[in-house]
Scaffold this active site. Structure first.
Site, PDB file in Angstrom:
ATOM      1  N   GLY A  25     -13.200  -6.947  12.595  1.00  0.00           N
ATOM      2  CA  GLY A  25     -14.201  -5.951  11.965  1.00  0.00           C
ATOM      3  C   GLY A  25     -14.316  -4.509  12.940  1.00  0.00           C
ATOM      4  N   GLY A  27     -17.756  -2.212  13.263  1.00  0.00           N
ATOM      5  CA  GLY A  27     -19.297  -1.786  12.883  1.00  0.00           C
ATOM      6  C   GLY A  27     -19.704  -0.396  13.396  1.00  0.00           C
ATOM      7  CG  MET A  29     -24.491  -0.168  17.072  1.00  0.00           C
ATOM      8  SD  MET A  29     -25.972  -1.106  17.115  1.00  0.00           S
ATOM      9  CE  MET A  29     -25.813  -1.514  18.863  1.00  0.00           C
ATOM     10  CB  VAL A  32     -16.306  -7.705  15.390  1.00  0.00           C
ATOM     11  CG1 VAL A  32     -16.747  -9.220  15.526  1.00  0.00           C
ATOM     12  CG2 VAL A  32     -17.721  -7.012  15.317  1.00  0.00           C
ATOM     13  CE  LYS A  47     -21.687  -6.321  16.613  1.00  0.00           C
ATOM     14  NZ  LYS A  47     -22.913  -6.181  16.147  1.00  0.00           N
ATOM     15  CG  ASP A 143     -29.765  -3.875   8.489  1.00  0.00           C
ATOM     16  OD1 ASP A 143     -29.986  -3.270   7.242  1.00  0.00           O
ATOM     17  OD2 ASP A 143     -28.737  -3.441   9.040  1.00  0.00           O
TER      18      ASP A 143
END
Length: 480
Positions: A25, A27, A29, A32, A47, A143
């Site tokens: 993945g 993101g 920031m 991953v 991450k 969030d």
């Protein structure tokens, strides 16, 4: 695959004692990866913060904060944090966490459109458990959204991405006061207003309510062309009922979402524990039996339709108590018999005694004609009743006129609920075609659209100004 990613893969072959297996993945920031922790020989999610972002100290602080928040919260419905640090060889910052072998709720929505009510409620219950753990530790996630809810192969939901999580006692130096943090589709009104220092678990419950709405209907509760428009709706528009968007959703679940998404924090459920109890009540019933109430009033509502009737019946059978006791029945029957004998004796005396009684008997027929006069009055009284028949006449207002009056009354009571006002006005357009109301409705619709556009523009300008101020101050975390 291009050569550039290949060289990247070579650089990230191992980070901080974690062997990179595959990228799973990307993101805001960082990326991953699925990785193997060499020291314990277990699969983890890793991450990694990109070098260009790691130059900003604010992002590093937020990155480390997410890892520490995950480590503090140990719960089966929270993605567990394992390790955080900076790799000495590459200089890359990394965060190792529990690897969840399943999709996010966002991916499920993309695949299925919407989830079944039971599945959605079970997911919401799992996340409520995670929020209860955070609440007990004085933390607010800030969030909650479908993209931050992961499901493992057994179907257990886990809350991830604590990047915005903050302890309620922490100083707000990492997030500039007055800036809205979160995701617009699921953001609580107090978050939209930038009340960072006043957020508590009820903001997370609002976001979970908005998420549950999305899961059962296939769409977020509020939609718009820009984030500003969506955020403005969270502040002003009525909470939509899920069962009106999707009739398959039970009224009980719809009302639960309504309770979670109240504008006023004091009107929502106050703790995740309360939400868990409400969901448990719903899940005990089949969807078709989930009524309008989800709280303790459910039994009361059932009693209101059946129990009182049963309670009244014994009272209806009480007349036997008015009957005389067995000891007095003989006296009663004797008295009645004596009365009958007395009446018969009087009748015999009137009929068979000598003298003028026969003439009196002839007069007796006269009461018959006298009894006839009351008949005409009865016939004359009927026309009087007939004159009162105009009462059922009042339906002077047509159904269309009534609906139009109700729609305008709503617009007056909720002048900033532009979306709902337009929906009500638009629903009248087909029926008003060719009637005097057609032009009036069209004019009112145009006026609502104009006001809505002006409000959205004002909200967008305010948001852009706040973002510009955050960027100017170097507070990129708040600007996001």
């Amino acid at each position: 695959m291009s050569e550039r990613p290949a060289s990247g893969a070579k650089v990230l072959k191992e980070v901080g004692g974690f062997e990179i297996i595959a990228k799973v993945g990307q993101g805001a920031m960082g990326a991953v990866f699925q990785a193997r922790q060499k020291s314990l020989d277990r699969i983890v999610a890793l991450k990694v913060l990109p070098p260009h972002i790691a130059k900003d100290r604010n992002f590093i602080e937020r990155f480390v904060r997410e890892a520490r928040a995950s480590a503090k919260l140990t719960h089966p419905n929270i993605v567990a944090g394992i390790d955080v640090g900076q790799d000495p060889g590459t200089g890359l910052w990394y965060f190792a966490m529990e690897y969840v072998d399943g999709p996010t709720c966002k991916q499920l929505l993309q695949q299925q459109g919407r989830l079944s009510e039971d599945q959605a409620l079970k997911i919401a219950r799992d996340i409520a458990g995670a929020l209860e753990c955070a609440h007990q530790n004085g933390m607010v996630h800030r969030d909650v959204k479908p993209d931050n809810i992961l499901l493992n192969k057994s179907g257990t939901a886990k809350l991830a991405d604590l990047g915005l999580a903050r302890h309620q006692d922490d100083d707000a130096h990492l997030t500039q006061s007055g800036q809205a943090l979160g995701t617009p589709f699921y953001m609580a009104p107090e978050q939209v207003r930038g009340e960072i220092d006043h957020l508590d678990t009820r903001a997370d419950l609002y976001a979970l309510g908005a998420t549950l709405f999305h899961l059962v209907t296939g769409q977020p509760p509020y939609q718009g062309e820009t984030s500003a428009v969506i955020m403005a709706k969270h502040l002003t528009d009525p909470v939509p009922m899920a069962n009106r968007v999707c009739p398959d959703v039970s009224s009980g679940t719809s009302k639960l979402i309504l309770k979670l998404m109240q504008k006023d924090q004091a009107q929502r459920l106050q703790t995740p524990r309360e939400l868990i109890e409400q969901i448990d009540r719903l899940l005990k019933l089949p969807a078709a039996a989930r009524g309008l109430t989800t709280g303790p009033r459910i039994p009361v509502k059932g009693a209101a339709t059946t129990a009182p009737r049963e309670a009244v019946r014994p009272r209806a059978e009480q007349p036997p108590a008015l009957q005389p006791a067995a000891g007095h029945k003989a006296l009663l029957y004797a008295g009645v018999g004596a009365g009958i004998v007395l009446l018969l004796g009087i009748a015999v005396l009137l009929l068979f005694s000598s003298g003028q009684p026969p003439k009196t008997a002839k007069v007796a027929p006269q009461p018959v004609p006298v009894a006839e006069p009351p008949v005409p009055p009865a016939t004359e009284a009927q026309p009087v009743v007939a004159k009162e028949s105009p009462v059922p006449e009042p339906p002077k207002e047509s159904p269309l006129e009534r609906r139009w009056r109700e729609a305008r009354a709503f617009a007056e009571a909720q002048p900033t609920a532009f979306d709902e006002i337009l929906k009500r006005y638009q629903s009248l357009v087909p029926a008003s075609a060719g009637t005097p109301l057609e032009a009036e409705i069209q004019v009112e619709m145009a006026d609502v659209e104009r006001k809505w556009a002006a409000a959205a523009k004002e909200a967008l300008e305010a948001l852009e100004k706040r973002i510009a101020e955050a960027v100017a101050n170097g507070d990129y975390d708040a600007a996001l």
